[in-house]
Every structure is written in structure tokens, then in C-alpha cells.
Design a protein around this motif. Structure first.
Motif, PDB file in Angstrom:
ATOM      1  N   ASP A  31       0.768  -1.344  -0.015  1.00 10.86           N
ATOM      2  CA  ASP A  31       0.413   0.188   0.241  1.00 10.86           C
ATOM      3  C   ASP A  31       0.755   1.147   0.304  1.00 10.86           C
ATOM      4  N   ALA A  32       1.844   1.330   0.482  1.00  8.49           N
ATOM      5  CA  ALA A  32       2.885   2.157   0.514  1.00  8.49           C
ATOM      6  C   ALA A  32       3.534   2.683  -0.381  1.00  8.49           C
ATOM      7  N   HIS A  33       3.812   1.517  -0.777  1.00  9.36           N
ATOM      8  CA  HIS A  33       4.048   1.231  -2.467  1.00  9.36           C
ATOM      9  C   HIS A  33       3.668   2.261  -3.525  1.00  9.36           C
ATOM     10  N   LYS A  34       3.093   2.188  -3.382  1.00  6.04           N
ATOM     11  CA  LYS A  34       1.153   2.176  -4.373  1.00  6.04           C
ATOM     12  C   LYS A  34       1.384   3.862  -4.868  1.00  6.04           C
ATOM     13  N   ALA A  35       1.243   4.373  -3.096  1.00  4.82           N
ATOM     14  CA  ALA A  35       1.087   5.791  -2.657  1.00  4.82           C
ATOM     15  C   ALA A  35       1.857   6.860  -3.186  1.00  4.82           C
ATOM     16  N   GLN A  37       4.195   5.245  -5.742  1.00  7.34           N
ATOM     17  CA  GLN A  37       4.298   5.851  -7.466  1.00  7.34           C
ATOM     18  C   GLN A  37       3.326   6.416  -7.472  1.00  7.34           C
ATOM     19  N   GLU A  38       1.738   6.907  -6.897  1.00  8.19           N
ATOM     20  CA  GLU A  38       0.724   7.842  -7.565  1.00  8.19           C
ATOM     21  C   GLU A  38       1.779   9.304  -7.037  1.00  8.19           C
ATOM     22  N   LYS A  39       2.041   9.391  -6.000  1.00  4.35           N
ATOM     23  CA  LYS A  39       3.248  10.841  -5.264  1.00  4.35           C
ATOM     24  C   LYS A  39       4.172  11.238  -6.881  1.00  4.35           C
ATOM     25  N   LEU A  40       4.383   9.622  -6.707  1.00  2.00           N
ATOM     26  CA  LEU A  40       6.244  10.062  -7.632  1.00  2.00           C
ATOM     27  C   LEU A  40       5.775  10.748  -9.035  1.00  2.00           C
TER      28      LEU A  40
END
Length: 266
Positions: free
Chosen positions: A205-209, A211-214
Motif C-alpha cells: 500500500d505504501a509503495h502504491k501511494a 508511485q502515485e505521488k511520484l
């Protein structure tokens, strides 16, 4: 019988000074050996002298003595950490190393983190598992060191490190990985990718968030770049148009002035 009674008496005294004598008796006849083991175990349970416990840990093939010594080491706590690390790193007594790892996990001193990490993939059967459990017990103080070392370990080490990080479940580890990915995304994309993969494994979940931020940051960066390019192109054009307008205005004024002078002459 007399010798056996003497060994029993030495065990009842529980004086660490008799440890060398009792250790020698471990090579004696079976009944003497059993009493010597019992006496050493008794001393290990009662003593708080670190040097004496180190001697007891040096006894091979008698894990019951080391187990008793482990409890005493744990009771001593942080003052025993350096000695336990020394035992952990000493390959001359493999059984003692496992019990040292157990004690270090119970004491939970950050000084033990790197030696325990090094022991994760040790050839000693069982030591890696003990080190694994010890690092989980130490918890949050172990997370950053695990992340820093996991990037350079082999697959077996990475598998163990990821398991430990998941068990510890420290938010600081996730934050650290996110910061690493962001700071390295342009400087070292290969390293940034490794940190991102580790983050994905630990916390999807942290990885997905992230990626969206980046992705949003990249879009913003592209927009800013386009603005700069447009400004770079339009600025000279704007200046040129301004100069033309000023020149035309100047010429019109001169023309009007000349007409005014002609009318005055007439």
C-alpha cells in the motif's frame, strides 16, 4: 564415591573459582561427569560474574550448562552485551553462539544488531534462525540497519531480512524507503528501483501511494519544464514585438511632429 561427593560439594558452594576444576571433570567417568555438569549448571544459574559465565559458555557438548548461563546473562542485561557478541562471533563453539543470540535478543541492545545480521546466513545450523528471532525481538532499532544491508545481500539473506522487517512492522522503515526512492530517482535510478521493490515487498500500500505521488511530481515537473520552454521562446518574441511597437510609436510621433511644423510654415 569420595570424588563424586566432592563434586557435589563444589556445586553446592557455587563459587565461580571452582569452574576450571569442574570443567576438567567433564572428561571423567559418567557418574562424575553428570555431577560436574549439575554443579556447573548450578553455578551458571546463580553467578552474575561475566567472566565466569564466559568460561561456562566455553564448555562444549553440554547445552544444559549454556542454557543456564543464558538465563544469567539475560539477568545481567546490557553490561553482558559485549561478552555475548564476542561469544556470538567465536566460531570455536557453535552451540554457545546460538545461546548468545538468544540472550542478545532478550536483552534488546542495539549494539547487537549488526553482529546478529551477520549471523543470519551463517553456516552454523540453527544460528540463523536464532539471529532472526533475536532481531525481531530487538525490533525498531534493527530496521534501518537491515534495510541498508539487505540491498547488498544474496537472495537468502534478502528473504530473511524482508521477513524480519515485516515482523517488526516499523513505520520508520517505510518512511526511510520512501525517502530513499525520492532522493535517488534522478541520481541513481537503479538503486531507487531496488529500494522501491523492497518497499513493495514490505508494504504494498505504501509503495502504491509513493508511485502515485511520484507520478504527480513527474507531471508537475513536465508542466514546469514546458512553462520554462514556452517562456524561453516567447520572451525574445515579446521583446521584439515591444521594440517594434516602440519604434512604430516613435516614427508616428516624428511624422506627426513634421506635419505640425509644415502647417505652421504655411
Amino acid at each position: 564415591f569420595v570424588r563424586k561427593a566432592g563434586v557435589i560439594a563444589l556445586g553446592e558452594i557455587k563459587d565461580p573459582r571452582v569452574i576450571p576444576v569442574l570443567i576438567e571433570m567433564l572428561d571423567d567417568e559418567e557418574d562424575i561427569r553428570e555431577e560436574a555438569v549439575g554443579a556447573l549448571k548450578s553455578i551458571a544459574e546463580s553467578t552474575k560474574d561475566i567472566t565466569s559465565l564466559e568460561k561456562l559458555f566455553s564448555v562444549k557438548s553440554h547445552e544444559e550448562i549454556q542454557l543456564a548461563g543464558t538465563e544469567s546473562f539475560i539477568a545481567i542485561g546490557k553490561p553482558a552485551v559485549e561478552s555475548l557478541i564476542k561469544i556470538l562471533l567465536n566460531r570455536d563453539n557453535e552451540d554457545a553462539r546460538k545461546y548468545a543470540a538468544i540472550a542478545l535478543g532478550e536483552i534488546k541492545d542495539p549494539r547487537a544488531v549488526m553482529p546478529l545480521i551477520a549471523a543470519l546466513t551463517d553456516e552454523n545450523s540453527g544460528l540463523g534462525d536464532m539471529a532472526n528471532k533475536a532481531l525481531i525481538k530487538i525490533g525498531k532499532p534493527a530496521t534501518i540497519s537491515l534495510i541498508k544491508t539487505v540491498m547488498f545481500g544474496d537472495k537468502d539473506f534478502q528473504k530473511q531480512a524482508v521477513y524480519i522487517l515485516k515482523e517488526i512492522d516499523d513505520p520508520a522503515a517505510v518512511n526511510y524507503l520512501c525517502q530513499k526512492v525520492e532522493s535517488l530517482k534522478y541520481k541513481d535510478q537503479a538503486q531507487a528501483k531496488k529500494y522501491a521493490e523492497l518497499l513493495k515487498t514490505i508494504d504494498p500500500d505504501a509503495h502504491k501511494a509513493l508511485q502515485e505521488k511520484l507520478k504527480k511530481q513527474e507531471i508537475d515537473r513536465i508542466i514546469q519544464t514546458i512553462k520554462k520552454i514556452v517562456l524561453f521562446i516567447l520572451l525574445p518574441v515579446t521583446i521584439l514585438i515591444t521594440l517594434i511597437m516602440v519604434s512604430l510609436n516613435y516614427l508616428n510621433k516624428r511624422k506627426n511632429n513634421n506635419r505640425g511644423k509644415g502647417n505652421n510654415v504655411t
